[in-house]
Design an enzyme around this catalytic site. Sequence first.
Site, PDB file in Angstrom:
ATOM      1  CB  SER A   8      -0.886   0.021   1.244  1.00 50.01           C
ATOM      2  OG  SER A   8      -1.516   1.286   1.372  1.00 50.01           O
ATOM      3  CE1 TYR A  49      -3.981  -2.635   5.413  1.00 50.93           C
ATOM      4  CE2 TYR A  49      -3.328  -0.353   5.057  1.00 50.93           C
ATOM      5  CZ  TYR A  49      -3.792  -1.562   4.564  1.00 50.93           C
ATOM      6  OH  TYR A  49      -4.059  -1.689   3.218  1.00 50.93           O
TER       7      TYR A  49
HETATM    8  P1  NAD Z   1     -11.293  -6.365   0.568  1.00 55.79           P
HETATM    9  O1  NAD Z   1     -11.992  -6.230   1.852  1.00 55.79           O
HETATM   10  O2  NAD Z   1     -12.100  -6.535  -0.644  1.00 55.79           O
HETATM   11  O3  NAD Z   1     -10.233  -7.535   0.604  1.00 55.79           O
HETATM   12  C1  NAD Z   1      -9.565  -7.931   1.780  1.00 55.79           C
HETATM   13  C2  NAD Z   1      -9.790  -9.409   1.929  1.00 55.79           C
HETATM   14  O4  NAD Z   1      -8.949  -9.909   2.977  1.00 55.79           O
HETATM   15  C3  NAD Z   1     -11.193  -9.795   2.332  1.00 55.79           C
HETATM   16  O5  NAD Z   1     -12.032  -9.963   1.204  1.00 55.79           O
HETATM   17  C4  NAD Z   1     -10.982 -11.100   3.080  1.00 55.79           C
HETATM   18  O6  NAD Z   1     -11.286 -12.191   2.249  1.00 55.79           O
HETATM   19  C5  NAD Z   1      -9.512 -11.125   3.367  1.00 55.79           C
HETATM   20  N1  NAD Z   1      -9.237 -11.368   4.792  1.00 55.79           N
HETATM   21  C6  NAD Z   1      -9.125 -10.459   5.771  1.00 55.79           C
HETATM   22  N2  NAD Z   1      -8.882 -11.106   6.935  1.00 55.79           N
HETATM   23  C7  NAD Z   1      -8.845 -12.430   6.655  1.00 55.79           C
HETATM   24  C8  NAD Z   1      -8.618 -13.603   7.439  1.00 55.79           C
HETATM   25  N3  NAD Z   1      -8.362 -13.538   8.755  1.00 55.79           N
HETATM   26  N4  NAD Z   1      -8.681 -14.794   6.808  1.00 55.79           N
HETATM   27  C9  NAD Z   1      -8.948 -14.867   5.491  1.00 55.79           C
HETATM   28  N5  NAD Z   1      -9.130 -13.806   4.700  1.00 55.79           N
HETATM   29  C10 NAD Z   1      -9.078 -12.598   5.284  1.00 55.79           C
HETATM   30  O7  NAD Z   1     -10.384  -5.051   0.446  1.00 55.79           O
HETATM   31  P2  NAD Z   1      -9.231  -4.629  -0.569  1.00 55.79           P
HETATM   32  O8  NAD Z   1      -9.071  -3.182  -0.367  1.00 55.79           O
HETATM   33  O9  NAD Z   1      -9.447  -5.167  -1.914  1.00 55.79           O
HETATM   34  O10 NAD Z   1      -7.946  -5.321   0.046  1.00 55.79           O
HETATM   35  C11 NAD Z   1      -7.066  -6.103  -0.722  1.00 55.79           C
HETATM   36  C12 NAD Z   1      -5.641  -5.656  -0.472  1.00 55.79           C
HETATM   37  O11 NAD Z   1      -5.473  -4.321  -0.941  1.00 55.79           O
HETATM   38  C13 NAD Z   1      -5.221  -5.647   0.984  1.00 55.79           C
HETATM   39  O12 NAD Z   1      -3.907  -6.164   1.080  1.00 55.79           O
HETATM   40  C14 NAD Z   1      -5.205  -4.179   1.330  1.00 55.79           C
HETATM   41  O13 NAD Z   1      -4.296  -3.901   2.364  1.00 55.79           O
HETATM   42  C15 NAD Z   1      -4.725  -3.615   0.014  1.00 55.79           C
HETATM   43  N6  NAD Z   1      -4.951  -2.189  -0.139  1.00 55.79           N
HETATM   44  C16 NAD Z   1      -6.209  -1.681  -0.238  1.00 55.79           C
HETATM   45  C17 NAD Z   1      -6.378  -0.320  -0.394  1.00 55.79           C
HETATM   46  C18 NAD Z   1      -7.737   0.292  -0.502  1.00 55.79           C
HETATM   47  O14 NAD Z   1      -7.836   1.526  -0.482  1.00 55.79           O
HETATM   48  N7  NAD Z   1      -8.801  -0.482  -0.615  1.00 55.79           N
HETATM   49  C19 NAD Z   1      -5.258   0.524  -0.446  1.00 55.79           C
HETATM   50  C20 NAD Z   1      -3.995  -0.018  -0.351  1.00 55.79           C
HETATM   51  C21 NAD Z   1      -3.851  -1.382  -0.197  1.00 55.79           C
END
Ligand code: NAD
Length: 347
Positions: A237, A250
């Site tokens: 991120s 985080y």
């Molecule tokens: P999202 O909620 O769609 O995806 C996160 C997923 O993590 C969930 O769908 C879930 O299946 C999984 N998860 C969380 N805890 C878990 C556990 N204990 N066991 C199994 N699965 C688990 O959100 P997203 O934003 O698509 O996140 C995906 C990645 O993108 C993450 O690594 C997040 O840090 C990163 N990210 C997101 C953003 C943003 O703004 N959305 C920004 C930077 C990085």
Amino acid sequence: MREPTQTNSTEPTATGGDTNRRTFLTGAAIAGAAAAAGPALAQNRGQSSGSDAPMTAQAASFPEPPYPAQQQPWPGLAQRMNPRPDHGEEHYRGTGRLRGKRALITGGDSGIGRAAAIAFLKEGADVAIAYLPVEEPDARDVARIAEREGRRFAAFPGDLRDKAYTTSLPDRTIRELGGLDILVNNAAYQQWVPGLEQLSDEQFDQTMKTNLYAMFWLTKAALPHLRPGSSIINTSSEVAATAPEGLIDYSMTKAGILTFTKSMAKQLASRGIRVNAVAPGPIWTPLQVSGGQPTDQLPQFGSSTPIGRAGQPVELAPLYVALADPALSYSTGQVFGATGGDPQPGI
Ligand code: NAD
Ligand code: MG
């Protein structure tokens, strides 16, 4: 595809024996169309129409702030978001770049992981996703797309903080898909807290276990199976560098993911396995509406970026495809930003 009938099982239950067209219940591998017909089907779809549609024209229609106020209990569902995130269900067009590849994606039910899953399927890959059992409704949506694309698909509900479950995933993927070429460590836990005094041991532990331990366990378990040409993609991120005050635990993990990426790239270069990271900026996903951001700031989510809006998951899909594609053979240990114009963390 037959609809799953249970929501909490972590073990697939085969209901048919044909290796080219098997249907499973929950936690299942869905071999859609026959393996032989699948790639051709996906390929034809990928080339059918509109591949000349410029991304900018599509981007012009992505939702802009202010977004409707909303909140869901963690981990949230993409299905319940308003507006619904665009994971590329309709607009991503594949060209067969990943034909014959087998991918395992954590957090592949929603958000960025789902966009990667859909793009991989449309590029001709077979895909396994891992997600929490409570996210079954979102996972079923991905299964339906796999079926539509005629790809093999496996769904593994479970908790990545459980080492036995996590380390079983590579073997289970190989059982269902016949191999493993692409590992996407993408699942994460993010909860905004105003100060260190509010950051509980429980939250700190959950963030570390989900974001770092699971990546470590899963990568280690996958390594014996990865061959030259394989690719590991870790989702970091921009907060690895920007370190927002409410996301201390985080942000620590997202910086750790970058460091892990660089070390592993060095370790695995001689084995022909590339390891890269994607560093997203603000992306419209369940993670953000289920505690990842202060609720009152959600309507303006992404508005401070030069592009001026939140990114949609589909906008990151081409990055994951490029990193998974063995053609990107000279890129390893790199971080690729998708931040709406914000600076990306250095590497
Ligand atoms: P999202 O909620 O769609 O995806 C996160 C997923 O993590 C969930 O769908 C879930 O299946 C999984 N998860 C969380 N805890 C878990 C556990 N204990 N066991 C199994 N699965 C688990 O959100 P997203 O934003 O698509 O996140 C995906 C990645 O993108 C993450 O690594 C997040 O840090 C990163 N990210 C997101 C953003 C943003 O703004 N959305 C920004 C930077 C990085
Ligand atoms: Mg989810």
